[in-house]
Design a protein around this motif. Structure first.
Motif, PDB file in Angstrom:
ATOM      1  N   LEU A  70     125.030  83.671  76.804  1.00  0.00           N
ATOM      2  CA  LEU A  70     126.194  82.811  76.549  1.00  0.00           C
ATOM      3  C   LEU A  70     126.573  82.789  75.071  1.00  0.00           C
ATOM      4  O   LEU A  70     127.684  82.435  74.712  1.00  0.00           O
ATOM      5  CB  LEU A  70     125.917  81.385  77.023  1.00  0.00           C
ATOM      6  N   SER A  71     125.624  83.168  74.214  1.00  0.00           N
ATOM      7  CA  SER A  71     125.862  83.112  72.770  1.00  0.00           C
ATOM      8  C   SER A  71     126.409  84.416  72.212  1.00  0.00           C
ATOM      9  O   SER A  71     126.643  84.524  71.016  1.00  0.00           O
ATOM     10  CB  SER A  71     124.559  82.755  72.052  1.00  0.00           C
ATOM     11  N   GLU A  72     126.620  85.407  73.050  1.00  0.00           N
ATOM     12  CA  GLU A  72     127.072  86.715  72.583  1.00  0.00           C
ATOM     13  C   GLU A  72     128.572  86.783  72.289  1.00  0.00           C
ATOM     14  O   GLU A  72     128.998  87.574  71.474  1.00  0.00           O
ATOM     15  CB  GLU A  72     126.708  87.784  73.613  1.00  0.00           C
ATOM     16  N   LYS A  73     129.358  85.956  72.963  1.00  0.00           N
ATOM     17  CA  LYS A  73     130.814  86.000  72.787  1.00  0.00           C
ATOM     18  C   LYS A  73     131.229  85.311  71.487  1.00  0.00           C
ATOM     19  O   LYS A  73     130.652  84.314  71.086  1.00  0.00           O
ATOM     20  CB  LYS A  73     131.517  85.303  73.952  1.00  0.00           C
ATOM     21  N   GLU A  74     132.252  85.850  70.862  1.00  0.00           N
ATOM     22  CA  GLU A  74     132.832  85.221  69.671  1.00  0.00           C
ATOM     23  C   GLU A  74     133.496  83.906  70.054  1.00  0.00           C
ATOM     24  O   GLU A  74     134.140  83.811  71.099  1.00  0.00           O
ATOM     25  CB  GLU A  74     133.898  86.139  69.042  1.00  0.00           C
ATOM     26  N   ASN A  75     133.341  82.900  69.208  1.00  0.00           N
ATOM     27  CA  ASN A  75     133.997  81.597  69.349  1.00  0.00           C
ATOM     28  C   ASN A  75     133.658  80.864  70.650  1.00  0.00           C
ATOM     29  O   ASN A  75     134.440  80.043  71.116  1.00  0.00           O
ATOM     30  CB  ASN A  75     135.517  81.744  69.235  1.00  0.00           C
ATOM     31  N   ALA A  76     132.517  81.152  71.224  1.00  0.00           N
ATOM     32  CA  ALA A  76     132.117  80.480  72.464  1.00  0.00           C
ATOM     33  C   ALA A  76     131.600  79.070  72.162  1.00  0.00           C
ATOM     34  O   ALA A  76     131.033  78.818  71.108  1.00  0.00           O
ATOM     35  CB  ALA A  76     131.023  81.283  73.170  1.00  0.00           C
ATOM     36  N   THR A  77     131.830  78.170  73.095  1.00  0.00           N
ATOM     37  CA  THR A  77     131.265  76.829  73.017  1.00  0.00           C
ATOM     38  C   THR A  77     130.346  76.646  74.214  1.00  0.00           C
ATOM     39  O   THR A  77     130.754  76.845  75.356  1.00  0.00           O
ATOM     40  CB  THR A  77     132.366  75.753  73.039  1.00  0.00           C
ATOM     41  N   VAL A  78     129.108  76.291  73.922  1.00  0.00           N
ATOM     42  CA  VAL A  78     128.131  76.023  74.968  1.00  0.00           C
ATOM     43  C   VAL A  78     127.760  74.544  74.865  1.00  0.00           C
ATOM     44  O   VAL A  78     127.248  74.091  73.846  1.00  0.00           O
ATOM     45  CB  VAL A  78     126.872  76.906  74.818  1.00  0.00           C
TER      46      VAL A  78
END
Length: 108
Positions: free
Chosen positions: A35-43
């Motif tokens: 889930l942390s691989e994408k740019e600008n992602a919010t988890v």
């Protein structure tokens, strides 16, 4: 430990239930790392149903936090019990992560 995810456009809401310890932390890391691989992602991780968290579990959140930050993303931890909140407070993580006791707090 159970993990459920709800996907939105650039945000993933994760619900974690049970104990996060040396035995279950690798499963949590495996479920969250991609889930942390994408740019600008919010988890956003809801910890309302977490009954126990040890240093191994804390390490999972620190690693995820660092990885999201390096990809211009954001980690939010919500609905922490008072016990979990105090654990993050004692470690000083409360000062660098977006953490709130309930989902309406909006952080810290």
């Amino acid at each position: 430990m159970n993990i459920n995810k709800q996907y939105k456009e650039k945000e993933v809401l994760v619900f974690v239930e049970g104990e996060i310890d040396a035995f279950t932390a690798p499963k949590l890391r495996e479920e969250l790392w991609h889930l942390s691989e994408k740019e600008n992602a919010t988890v956003t991780i809801n910890l309302k149903e977490v009954t126990y968290l040890d240093s191994t579990g804390l390490g999972v959140f620190v690693g995820l936090f660092k990885r999201l930050n390096s990809n211009n993303g954001e980690l939010k931890l919500i609905e922490l019990s008072n016990r979990l909140y105090k654990l993050f407070e004692m470690t000083g993580l409360i000062n660098i992560m977006d953490i709130c006791v309930n989902s309406e707090d909006g952080g810290r």
